[in-house]
Design a protein around this motif. Sequence first.
Motif, PDB file in Angstrom:
ATOM      1  N   LEU A   1       0.818  -1.214   0.000  1.00 55.51           N
ATOM      2  CA  LEU A   1       0.000   0.000   0.000  1.00 55.51           C
ATOM      3  C   LEU A   1       0.850   1.261   0.000  1.00 55.51           C
ATOM      4  O   LEU A   1       0.449   2.290  -0.548  1.00 55.51           O
ATOM      5  CB  LEU A   1      -0.930   0.002   1.216  1.00 55.51           C
ATOM      6  N   SER A   2       2.033   1.191   0.601  1.00 52.06           N
ATOM      7  CA  SER A   2       2.922   2.353   0.674  1.00 52.06           C
ATOM      8  C   SER A   2       3.950   2.370  -0.447  1.00 52.06           C
ATOM      9  O   SER A   2       4.788   3.274  -0.502  1.00 52.06           O
ATOM     10  CB  SER A   2       3.651   2.378   2.019  1.00 52.06           C
ATOM     11  N   ASN A   3       3.912   1.371  -1.310  1.00 56.27           N
ATOM     12  CA  ASN A   3       4.893   1.228  -2.395  1.00 56.27           C
ATOM     13  C   ASN A   3       6.322   1.198  -1.859  1.00 56.27           C
ATOM     14  O   ASN A   3       7.215   1.901  -2.337  1.00 56.27           O
ATOM     15  CB  ASN A   3       4.743   2.343  -3.439  1.00 56.27           C
TER      16      ASN A   3
ATOM     17  N   LEU B   1       9.422 -15.657   6.537  1.00 55.21           N
ATOM     18  CA  LEU B   1       8.220 -15.561   5.709  1.00 55.21           C
ATOM     19  C   LEU B   1       8.345 -14.464   4.658  1.00 55.21           C
ATOM     20  O   LEU B   1       7.827 -14.584   3.550  1.00 55.21           O
ATOM     21  CB  LEU B   1       7.000 -15.305   6.595  1.00 55.21           C
ATOM     22  N   LEU B   2       9.044 -13.384   4.998  1.00 51.97           N
ATOM     23  CA  LEU B   2       9.209 -12.275   4.066  1.00 51.97           C
ATOM     24  C   LEU B   2      10.238 -12.575   2.977  1.00 51.97           C
ATOM     25  O   LEU B   2      10.238 -11.916   1.929  1.00 51.97           O
ATOM     26  CB  LEU B   2       9.632 -11.010   4.822  1.00 51.97           C
TER      27      LEU B   2
ATOM     28  N   LYS C   1       3.944 -10.915  -1.770  1.00 51.35           N
ATOM     29  CA  LYS C   1       5.159 -10.541  -1.070  1.00 51.35           C
ATOM     30  C   LYS C   1       5.250  -9.017  -0.924  1.00 51.35           C
ATOM     31  O   LYS C   1       4.564  -8.262  -1.613  1.00 51.35           O
ATOM     32  CB  LYS C   1       6.382 -11.034  -1.843  1.00 51.35           C
ATOM     33  N   ALA C   2       6.124  -8.577  -0.030  1.00 49.41           N
ATOM     34  CA  ALA C   2       6.389  -7.151   0.145  1.00 49.41           C
ATOM     35  C   ALA C   2       7.082  -6.582  -1.093  1.00 49.41           C
ATOM     36  O   ALA C   2       7.661  -7.315  -1.900  1.00 49.41           O
ATOM     37  CB  ALA C   2       7.248  -6.921   1.382  1.00 49.41           C
ATOM     38  N   VAL C   3       7.026  -5.268  -1.233  1.00 47.53           N
ATOM     39  CA  VAL C   3       7.663  -4.583  -2.364  1.00 47.53           C
ATOM     40  C   VAL C   3       9.179  -4.542  -2.194  1.00 47.53           C
ATOM     41  O   VAL C   3       9.937  -4.799  -3.136  1.00 47.53           O
ATOM     42  CB  VAL C   3       7.103  -3.152  -2.503  1.00 47.53           C
TER      43      VAL C   3
ATOM     44  N   THR D   1      12.957  -5.449  -1.360  1.00 48.64           N
ATOM     45  CA  THR D   1      13.714  -6.686  -1.435  1.00 48.64           C
ATOM     46  C   THR D   1      15.056  -6.519  -0.729  1.00 48.64           C
ATOM     47  O   THR D   1      15.657  -5.451  -0.801  1.00 48.64           O
ATOM     48  CB  THR D   1      13.972  -7.088  -2.899  1.00 48.64           C
ATOM     49  N   PRO D   2      15.539  -7.533  -0.024  1.00 47.79           N
ATOM     50  CA  PRO D   2      14.883  -8.832   0.125  1.00 47.79           C
ATOM     51  C   PRO D   2      13.692  -8.807   1.074  1.00 47.79           C
ATOM     52  O   PRO D   2      12.900  -9.732   1.104  1.00 47.79           O
ATOM     53  CB  PRO D   2      15.994  -9.716   0.686  1.00 47.79           C
ATOM     54  N   ARG D   3      13.539  -7.712   1.848  1.00 46.98           N
ATOM     55  CA  ARG D   3      12.420  -7.548   2.784  1.00 46.98           C
ATOM     56  C   ARG D   3      12.448  -6.122   3.301  1.00 46.98           C
ATOM     57  O   ARG D   3      13.456  -5.420   3.185  1.00 46.98           O
ATOM     58  CB  ARG D   3      12.539  -8.524   3.966  1.00 46.98           C
ATOM     59  N   PRO D   4      11.354  -5.649   3.911  1.00 48.53           N
ATOM     60  CA  PRO D   4      11.396  -4.353   4.590  1.00 48.53           C
ATOM     61  C   PRO D   4      12.418  -4.378   5.733  1.00 48.53           C
ATOM     62  O   PRO D   4      12.683  -5.432   6.316  1.00 48.53           O
ATOM     63  CB  PRO D   4       9.969  -4.197   5.139  1.00 48.53           C
ATOM     64  N   PRO D   5      13.011  -3.222   6.059  1.00 49.54           N
ATOM     65  CA  PRO D   5      13.964  -3.166   7.176  1.00 49.54           C
ATOM     66  C   PRO D   5      13.324  -3.633   8.479  1.00 49.54           C
ATOM     67  O   PRO D   5      12.153  -3.358   8.741  1.00 49.54           O
ATOM     68  CB  PRO D   5      14.338  -1.681   7.249  1.00 49.54           C
ATOM     69  N   ILE D   6      14.104  -4.350   9.280  1.00 49.29           N
ATOM     70  CA  ILE D   6      13.636  -4.834  10.580  1.00 49.29           C
ATOM     71  C   ILE D   6      14.462  -4.167  11.673  1.00 49.29           C
ATOM     72  O   ILE D   6      15.698  -4.148  11.617  1.00 49.29           O
ATOM     73  CB  ILE D   6      13.745  -6.362  10.691  1.00 49.29           C
ATOM     74  N   TRP D   7      13.758  -3.624  12.655  1.00 49.87           N
ATOM     75  CA  TRP D   7      14.377  -2.943  13.790  1.00 49.87           C
ATOM     76  C   TRP D   7      13.969  -3.662  15.076  1.00 49.87           C
ATOM     77  O   TRP D   7      12.863  -4.182  15.187  1.00 49.87           O
ATOM     78  CB  TRP D   7      13.887  -1.504  13.881  1.00 49.87           C
ATOM     79  N   ILE D   8      14.877  -3.638  16.063  1.00 53.98           N
ATOM     80  CA  ILE D   8      14.590  -4.200  17.379  1.00 53.98           C
ATOM     81  C   ILE D   8      14.703  -3.097  18.423  1.00 53.98           C
ATOM     82  O   ILE D   8      15.703  -2.372  18.473  1.00 53.98           O
ATOM     83  CB  ILE D   8      15.570  -5.335  17.734  1.00 53.98           C
TER      84      ILE D   8
END
Length: 227
Positions: A98-100, A140-141, A163-165, A167-174
Amino acid sequence: MRFGFMEDFRNPVQWRRPFPAFYEQILKQIKRGEELGYDNIWLTEHHFTEDGYNPALMTTAAAVAMRTSTIRIGTFIIILPFQHPLLLAEEVANVDILSNGRFDLGVGQGYAHYEFETFNMNRSERGMRTREGIRIVERLLTEDEVTVDGKFTKLTKARLTPKAVQTPRPPIWIGARGPKAITRAAEMGYHLMATLGPDPAPLYLETLAKSGYDPEDFNIAQLRMVY
C-alpha cells in the motif's frame, strides 16, 4: 541523519474528542509532517489504556500509507509477543504494498505487567517469544515456503502471498534498552531502536563488528522528547 516524529494517537479523557474526528486530525498532521520534509513517521503501541493509546499499529500504518506518498512509515514498536508471526508478516507485506515500499518493521518484547496479565501470557517468556517470532517473520518475508516447529509457533508449508515490495524484505528494527538487549539486537543483525537513557551506539556498533556485520549497513533510531 534523518528526522522523524512519533504519533501515539492518545486522546485523554479530560480533553476527549470524538475518535473519528481525532484520528482524522492526526492523519492530517502526519501529512503536514511529510510536506515539511520529515523522513519518518513512527507509530507506537500499547493496550487497554484509558487515553486510547493506539493498540492497532498495522491498521493505522495502512491508513497512513493511503494518505502519504514519500514519508517512510514505521512501528516503534509492535509488541511482538502479542502477535502471531504469520499474520504479522502478511500485514507487513500488505502495508509495504500500500505504501509502495515505504514500511519499516520495528518490534520489541513489551514491558507492561497489566498487558501481559490481560493477555493471560507469561511475561517472563516475552524475550523468547520476540526472538523466535522475528526470525519467523523474516523467513516468511524472504523465503517461498516456511515450516516451523518452534516453542511458541508451528507452521506447515506457510507461503506469504503477495510478497512485500522491498527486497529482500522491509527493514527490521529491534527495540532495546539494556546492554543485553542491545547486544542481542546486534548479534541478530537488525537495526536498533533506542529510547531515553545512555547512548547505545558504542556497544551496538562494537557488537555488530564482532558478529561479522558491517556497521555502515545499520541504523540507530533514538527517541528524544522535543518541546
